[in-house]
Design a protein around this motif. Structure first.
Motif, PDB file in Angstrom:
ATOM      1  N   GLN A 193       0.816  -1.204   0.000  1.00  0.00           N
ATOM      2  CA  GLN A 193       0.000   0.000   0.000  1.00  0.00           C
ATOM      3  C   GLN A 193       0.849   1.253   0.000  1.00  0.00           C
ATOM      4  OE1 GLN A 193      -2.521   0.323   3.418  1.00  0.00           O
ATOM      5  NE2 GLN A 193      -3.963   1.670   2.411  1.00  0.00           N
ATOM      6  N   ASN A 203       4.753  -0.732 -11.370  1.00  0.00           N
ATOM      7  CA  ASN A 203       4.410   0.622 -11.747  1.00  0.00           C
ATOM      8  C   ASN A 203       3.666   1.286 -10.601  1.00  0.00           C
ATOM      9  OD1 ASN A 203       1.325   0.599 -12.239  1.00  0.00           O
ATOM     10  ND2 ASN A 203       1.999  -1.128 -13.509  1.00  0.00           N
ATOM     11  N   GLN A 255       0.592   4.342  -9.979  1.00  0.00           N
ATOM     12  CA  GLN A 255      -0.448   5.085 -10.681  1.00  0.00           C
ATOM     13  C   GLN A 255      -1.055   6.133  -9.754  1.00  0.00           C
ATOM     14  OE1 GLN A 255      -3.263   2.281 -12.442  1.00  0.00           O
ATOM     15  NE2 GLN A 255      -1.657   0.724 -12.551  1.00  0.00           N
ATOM     16  N   TYR A 313      -4.661   8.380  -9.212  1.00  0.00           N
ATOM     17  CA  TYR A 313      -6.075   8.464  -9.530  1.00  0.00           C
ATOM     18  C   TYR A 313      -6.674   9.676  -8.820  1.00  0.00           C
ATOM     19  CZ  TYR A 313      -5.992   3.609 -11.240  1.00  0.00           C
ATOM     20  OH  TYR A 313      -5.734   2.457 -11.944  1.00  0.00           O
ATOM     21  N   LEU A 330     -13.287   6.439  -9.165  1.00  0.00           N
ATOM     22  CA  LEU A 330     -11.969   7.006  -9.401  1.00  0.00           C
ATOM     23  C   LEU A 330     -11.690   7.113 -10.891  1.00  0.00           C
ATOM     24  CD1 LEU A 330     -11.824   5.797  -6.446  1.00  0.00           C
ATOM     25  CD2 LEU A 330      -9.361   5.690  -6.839  1.00  0.00           C
ATOM     26  N   HIS A 358      -8.487   7.384 -13.602  1.00  0.00           N
ATOM     27  CA  HIS A 358      -7.056   7.195 -13.762  1.00  0.00           C
ATOM     28  C   HIS A 358      -6.425   8.456 -14.353  1.00  0.00           C
ATOM     29  CE1 HIS A 358      -3.340   5.796 -15.756  1.00  0.00           C
ATOM     30  NE2 HIS A 358      -3.279   4.949 -14.756  1.00  0.00           N
ATOM     31  N   LEU A 389       0.193   6.821 -15.217  1.00  0.00           N
ATOM     32  CA  LEU A 389       0.925   5.624 -14.795  1.00  0.00           C
ATOM     33  C   LEU A 389       2.394   5.843 -15.075  1.00  0.00           C
ATOM     34  CD1 LEU A 389      -0.009   1.923 -15.621  1.00  0.00           C
ATOM     35  CD2 LEU A 389       2.295   2.780 -16.074  1.00  0.00           C
ATOM     36  N   PHE A 425      -5.305   9.758  -5.157  1.00  0.00           N
ATOM     37  CA  PHE A 425      -4.790   8.509  -4.603  1.00  0.00           C
ATOM     38  C   PHE A 425      -3.630   7.992  -5.440  1.00  0.00           C
ATOM     39  CE2 PHE A 425      -8.107   7.400  -1.548  1.00  0.00           C
ATOM     40  CZ  PHE A 425      -9.155   8.196  -1.961  1.00  0.00           C
ATOM     41  N   ILE A 462      -2.343  -6.056  -9.444  1.00  0.00           N
ATOM     42  CA  ILE A 462      -3.574  -5.402  -9.020  1.00  0.00           C
ATOM     43  C   ILE A 462      -3.198  -4.183  -8.194  1.00  0.00           C
ATOM     44  CG2 ILE A 462      -5.693  -5.619  -7.669  1.00  0.00           C
ATOM     45  CD1 ILE A 462      -5.602  -8.620  -8.234  1.00  0.00           C
ATOM     46  N   PRO A 463      -3.657  -2.994  -8.582  1.00  0.00           N
ATOM     47  CA  PRO A 463      -3.287  -1.781  -7.836  1.00  0.00           C
ATOM     48  C   PRO A 463      -3.754  -1.822  -6.392  1.00  0.00           C
ATOM     49  CG  PRO A 463      -4.179  -1.216  -9.997  1.00  0.00           C
ATOM     50  CD  PRO A 463      -4.418  -2.677  -9.792  1.00  0.00           C
ATOM     51  N   PHE A 472      -4.222   0.719  -3.144  1.00  0.00           N
ATOM     52  CA  PHE A 472      -4.393   2.154  -2.972  1.00  0.00           C
ATOM     53  C   PHE A 472      -4.002   2.637  -1.581  1.00  0.00           C
ATOM     54  CE2 PHE A 472      -6.660   3.360  -6.828  1.00  0.00           C
ATOM     55  CZ  PHE A 472      -7.025   2.116  -7.315  1.00  0.00           C
ATOM     56  N   GLY A 473      -3.525   3.889  -1.519  1.00  0.00           N
ATOM     57  CA  GLY A 473      -3.309   4.567  -0.261  1.00  0.00           C
ATOM     58  C   GLY A 473      -4.576   5.271   0.192  1.00  0.00           C
ATOM     59  N   TYR A 491     -14.117  -3.221  -4.881  1.00  0.00           N
ATOM     60  CA  TYR A 491     -13.420  -2.539  -3.798  1.00  0.00           C
ATOM     61  C   TYR A 491     -14.428  -1.989  -2.795  1.00  0.00           C
ATOM     62  CZ  TYR A 491      -8.951  -2.288  -6.397  1.00  0.00           C
ATOM     63  OH  TYR A 491      -7.778  -2.578  -7.053  1.00  0.00           O
ATOM     64  N   SER A 547      -8.724   4.318   2.510  1.00  0.00           N
ATOM     65  CA  SER A 547      -8.326   3.951   1.159  1.00  0.00           C
ATOM     66  C   SER A 547      -9.277   2.905   0.596  1.00  0.00           C
ATOM     67  CB  SER A 547      -6.902   3.406   1.165  1.00  0.00           C
ATOM     68  OG  SER A 547      -6.857   2.175   1.840  1.00  0.00           O
ATOM     69  N   PHE A 601     -13.263   2.695 -13.286  1.00  0.00           N
ATOM     70  CA  PHE A 601     -14.169   2.492 -12.170  1.00  0.00           C
ATOM     71  C   PHE A 601     -15.604   2.851 -12.519  1.00  0.00           C
ATOM     72  CE2 PHE A 601     -11.719   1.552  -8.353  1.00  0.00           C
ATOM     73  CZ  PHE A 601     -10.428   1.799  -8.792  1.00  0.00           C
TER      74      PHE A 601
END
Lengths: 110, 114
Positions: A3, A31, A33, A35, A43, A45, A48, A88, A97-98, A100-101, B35, B42, B105
């Protein structure tokens, strides 16, 4: 954990100023990214950057990546009120799979 | 880029009931992701849904609580079962179109459980 963690949690600036947000992570990545999320909705994008890249541009956005420091930054130049949103970072490792923070909440005052 | 229609956009539900969230994509995609975003938090991946196979759940999420269907390459549903106030969150579906690594999304489902 893969994360990313954004800093600052909140940022308030005036229209026309630049906004800088940072993201730190702990493990190696494929990578990273960025968002954007408006008002708790879906979200979008933004950009990247791959692990072998150091800088990328897209319009008023500039992203840098420092893999030695395990950090990235997102710069929004000449900000507008419409840039008000949460931003984010998402790191992508071996699972592709991304992850997220918690995001940076940006408010741009007109 | 994929266009994703997610519904409902919001709902207020009673404790103990279930809600099914639908996600429709305008193109065929292999992987769909669900999600959860709790207030001020988050996005946390619940599960990955592949067509023709059981969904893969992340740690802390189980099929009995969050059953997922993926009947074809353009559609998926997530059910939040036996809801409690702790399930109040935004639920988001997303897709990785063409394996280009960036996610698209849906607009999210704001769920409030009383």
């Amino acid at each position: 954990s893969q994360q990313g963690e954004e800093d600052p949690q909140a940022l308030s600036i005036q229209e026309g100023e630049n906004a800088t947000m940072n993201c730190s992570y702990k493990t190696s990545i494929n990578n990273l990214q960025w968002y954007r999320q408006n008002s708790g909705r879906g979200l979008v994008h933004l950009i990247l950057i791959r692990s072998n890249e150091r800088e990328k541009h897209s319009g008023r956005l500039r992203v840098t990546l420092d893999t030695s420091k395990k950090s990235s930054s997102l710069l929004i130049t000449a900000s507008r009120a419409a840039d008000t949103a949460s931003y984010f970072c998402a790191v992508v490792g071996g699972s592709y799979i991304p992850t997220f923070g918690r995001g940076t909440s940006l408010i741009v005052h007109p | 880029s994929a266009v994703i229609s997610q519904k409902p956009s919001r709902d207020i539900c009673q404790r103990g009931t279930s809600l099914t969230i639908q996600c429709q994509v305008d193109s065929q995609v292999t992987m769909m992701f669900w999600y959860r975003q709790q207030p001020g938090q988050s996005l946390t991946l619940i599960a990955t849904a592949n067509q023709g196979s059981e969904a893969t759940y992340e740690s802390g999420f189980v099929i009995d609580k969050f059953p997922i269907s993926r009947p074809n390459l353009t559609f998926s549903t997530l059910t939040v079962s036996n809801m409690s106030p702790e399930d109040s969150s935004i639920y988001l579906c997303s897709v990785d179109e063409g394996g280009n690594e960036k996610l698209f999304f849906g607009s999210g489902t704001q769920l409030s459980v009383l």
